[in-house]
Write an enzyme that holds these catalytic residues in place. Structure first.
Site, short mmCIF file in Angstrom:
data_model
loop_
_atom_site.label_atom_id
_atom_site.label_comp_id
_atom_site.label_asym_id
_atom_site.label_seq_id
_atom_site.Cartn_x
_atom_site.Cartn_y
_atom_site.Cartn_z
N ASN A 152 0.87 -1.18 0.00
CA ASN A 152 0.00 0.00 0.00
C ASN A 152 0.91 1.23 0.00
OD1 ASN A 152 -1.76 2.06 0.49
ND2 ASN A 152 -2.70 1.15 2.31
N ARG B 84 -2.49 -1.93 -3.56
CA ARG B 84 -3.71 -1.15 -3.37
C ARG B 84 -3.60 0.08 -4.27
NH1 ARG B 84 -4.97 3.20 1.13
NH2 ARG B 84 -7.11 3.60 0.52
N HIS C 78 -13.06 2.70 0.02
CA HIS C 78 -13.12 1.57 0.97
C HIS C 78 -13.75 0.32 0.33
CE1 HIS C 78 -13.23 4.72 4.43
NE2 HIS C 78 -12.02 4.22 4.32
N LEU D 161 -15.63 2.32 9.80
CA LEU D 161 -15.33 3.51 10.61
C LEU D 161 -13.88 3.46 11.10
CD1 LEU D 161 -18.58 3.33 12.81
CD2 LEU D 161 -18.28 4.51 10.62
N ASN E 64 -10.02 6.10 10.58
CA ASN E 64 -9.70 7.53 10.46
C ASN E 64 -10.49 8.12 9.29
OD1 ASN E 64 -7.82 8.01 12.58
ND2 ASN E 64 -6.42 6.65 11.49
N ARG F 258 -11.64 14.88 8.57
CA ARG F 258 -12.44 15.35 7.44
C ARG F 258 -13.86 15.70 7.87
NH1 ARG F 258 -11.21 10.24 3.81
NH2 ARG F 258 -9.12 10.03 4.63
N ILE G 137 -12.79 2.00 14.63
CA ILE G 137 -13.85 2.45 15.54
C ILE G 137 -14.98 1.41 15.56
CG2 ILE G 137 -15.55 4.26 16.01
CD1 ILE G 137 -13.63 6.25 14.62
N GLY G 138 -15.38 0.98 14.38
CA GLY G 138 -16.48 0.02 14.28
C GLY G 138 -16.18 -1.29 14.99
N GLU H 284 -8.51 -5.88 4.56
CA GLU H 284 -8.27 -5.42 3.19
C GLU H 284 -7.04 -6.09 2.58
OE1 GLU H 284 -8.88 -1.55 5.12
OE2 GLU H 284 -9.45 -0.84 3.14
P1 ADP Z 1 -7.34 3.84 9.31
O1 ADP Z 1 -8.53 4.43 8.63
O2 ADP Z 1 -6.19 4.77 9.39
O3 ADP Z 1 -6.99 2.43 8.85
P2 ADP Z 1 -8.26 2.47 11.70
O4 ADP Z 1 -9.24 1.59 11.00
O5 ADP Z 1 -7.06 1.84 12.32
O6 ADP Z 1 -7.81 3.70 10.84
O7 ADP Z 1 -9.07 3.23 12.86
C1 ADP Z 1 -8.49 4.19 13.67
C2 ADP Z 1 -9.55 4.72 14.62
O8 ADP Z 1 -10.03 3.63 15.44
C3 ADP Z 1 -9.04 5.79 15.57
O9 ADP Z 1 -9.98 6.85 15.67
C4 ADP Z 1 -8.96 5.05 16.88
O10 ADP Z 1 -9.16 5.91 17.99
C5 ADP Z 1 -10.14 4.10 16.76
N1 ADP Z 1 -10.06 3.05 17.77
C6 ADP Z 1 -9.17 2.05 17.86
N2 ADP Z 1 -9.39 1.33 19.00
C7 ADP Z 1 -10.44 1.92 19.63
C8 ADP Z 1 -11.14 1.66 20.86
N3 ADP Z 1 -10.81 0.66 21.65
N4 ADP Z 1 -12.16 2.49 21.17
C9 ADP Z 1 -12.50 3.51 20.37
N5 ADP Z 1 -11.89 3.79 19.21
C10 ADP Z 1 -10.87 3.02 18.85
#
Ligand code: ADP
Length: 407
Positions: free
Chosen positions: A12, A91, A180, A209, A211, A241, A332-333, A385
């Site tokens: 990537n 990617r 995505h 969900l 960044n 964003r 986040i998800g 991914e």
């Molecule tokens: P990217 O889009 O860069 O791949 P990720 O999928 O790794 O990002 O997601 C990063 C986000 O996930 C950040 O906002 C981080 O705070 C959130 N995150 C990771 N672990 C937790 C947690 N235990 N509780 C809440 N948010 C989390």
């Protein structure tokens, strides 16, 4: 796993970093993974590697993509894995309308990626640097391009067309493309499998969900609507964003703050979202902690994030013919029980009822159902991914290995 099992390198290549993973061709955990950072900047670039529990950091001799990939190549060689690398999967961010699926890289494919690069100049140029460097380093090994936009090429015109003068689409390709796609494809396939959905008759909404964040409506395995548009700025509130914004508000902000177009674009991409709202951080964990500590701006940031998310899920559900499940994925998800709980509460009109204990258990790569309702199901399914890029690379390189989906 036999020691001669073929391997796939997943690359990537971004504007200032190259992330990579070296995986067995039949799936499973990576042998080596890492990131080369600060490429193309004035500071020194470094390579961070992970091999099992080991972590290794080294400074790179030059800070270009080719040097980063050369360093990765030499680590693969030093570990005695080079002769087993049988495919490289890349990617690629924007495939425009030209690419609706992954492809073997050929000179024509490179020219076509260049031709659609006006839609994502920084991203595609960086992806191409990765492809070119790997073609030099691994001249006899098939290279495969996997596009973020490809999965959304099944969207109907009514979902991808902006209500602007048609000539902008005809002459400049201005339309919604969505991103995505690799994550949505992987997660929706897993959902269909885990929920035993009829491949020809199902509808799920997937919320990726991280960044960056977006939502996708998947009808019978195909994307039929999504929240991101021409660029990854449209739609949900994200780390930095803004997501959707009245263009009139953007024009007014430009006037009151004396910004030009590039200034507005940068403000909405880099200084907005959770960061702009909280004036604290773009990171959901930090914001949750601050909200717990009584920080009102952090609490509002979470509320706005969830409100927009729920609104989009509701809107995208109307692009489906049936609503079997809502699936959460991305950092986040997959990890924030709080965001999931708040979101399902907002979506009560659909009949979601949270199973609080199951919801709390879903973190750190766990997957499962988190509702106890009679309406659509709610699930957490971790995305993969890189695993899907590797799978496409194996298939398109014609490697004869049985594939298993990672859990
Ligand atoms: P990217 O889009 O860069 O791949 P990720 O999928 O790794 O990002 O997601 C990063 C986000 O996930 C950040 O906002 C981080 O705070 C959130 N995150 C990771 N672990 C937790 C947690 N235990 N509780 C809440 N948010 C989390």
């Amino acid at each position: 796993m036999s020691s001669q099992q073929p391997l796939v390198l997943v690359v990537n290549s971004g504007s200032s970093s190259v992330k990579f993973r070296l995986l067995p061709a039949d799936g499973g955990p990576s042998l080596l993974a890492g990131i080369a950072e600060s490429l193309g900047t004035s500071g020194p670039a470094r390579l961070v590697l992970r091999k099992g529990e080991e972590r290794h950091v080294e400074e790179l001799p030059g800070n270009c993509h080719m040097n980063a990939l050369r360093a990765i190549f030499s680590h693969v060689e030093r570990n005695g894995w080079l002769h087993r690398v049988a495919a490289v999967g890349h990617r690629v961010v924007h495939g425009g309308e030209r690419f609706s699926q992954s492809v073997r890289v050929t000179p024509e494919v490179i020219a076509d990626i260049e031709a659609v690069s006006a839609l994502a100049p920084l991203h595609n140029a960086a992806n191409l640097m990765g492809i070119r460097s790997c073609s030099e380093l691994f001249p006899t090994i098939p290279q495969v391009a996997v596009f973020d936009t490809a999965f959304h090429q099944s969207m109907p015109a009514e979902a991808y067309t902006y209500a602007i003068p048609s000539r902008f689409y005809r002459e400049h390709g201005i339309r919604r493309y969505g991103f995505h796609g690799t994550s949505f494809r992987y997660v929706s396939e897993r959902a269909a499998e885990l929920l035993a959905l009829d491949p020809k008759d199902h509808g799920v909404v997937v919320a990726h969900l991280g960044n960056g964040a977006s939502v996708c409506a998947v009808r019978n395995g195909e994307s039929c609507d999504t929240s991101m548009g021409l660029t990854p700025l449209e739609g949900l509130v994200m780390g930095t964003r803004a997501g959707d914004l009245d263009v009139g508000a953007a024009a007014h902000m430009a006037r009151v703050a004396g910004l030009d177009l590039a200034g507005v674009e940068s403000l909405l991409n880099r200084e907005s979202g959770l960061l702009g709202l909280s004036e604290l951080s773009s990171d959901c964990r930090t914001i949750q902690l601050a909200a717990d500590g009584g920080d009102d701006r952090a609490a509002l940031a979470l509320d706005v994030f969830v409100h927009r998310l729920a609104r989009y899920i509701g809107a995208l559900a109307t692009s489906l013919h049936r609503f079997d499940a809502l699936v959460f994925t991305g950092g986040i998800g997959e990890n924030s029980a709080r965001v999931r709980e708040m979101t399902l509460k907002h979506l009560g009109v659909f009949g979601f009822a949270l199973d609080a204990q199951a919801n709390e258990r879903m973190a750190g790569g766990a997957f499962g159902r988190i509702d106890s309702g009679m309406g659509p199901q709610a699930w957490v399914i971790p995305t993969d991914e890189e695993g899907l890029i590797a799978r496409d690379a194996v298939r398109l390189a014609g490697l004869d290995v049985p594939q298993r989906l990672a859990a």
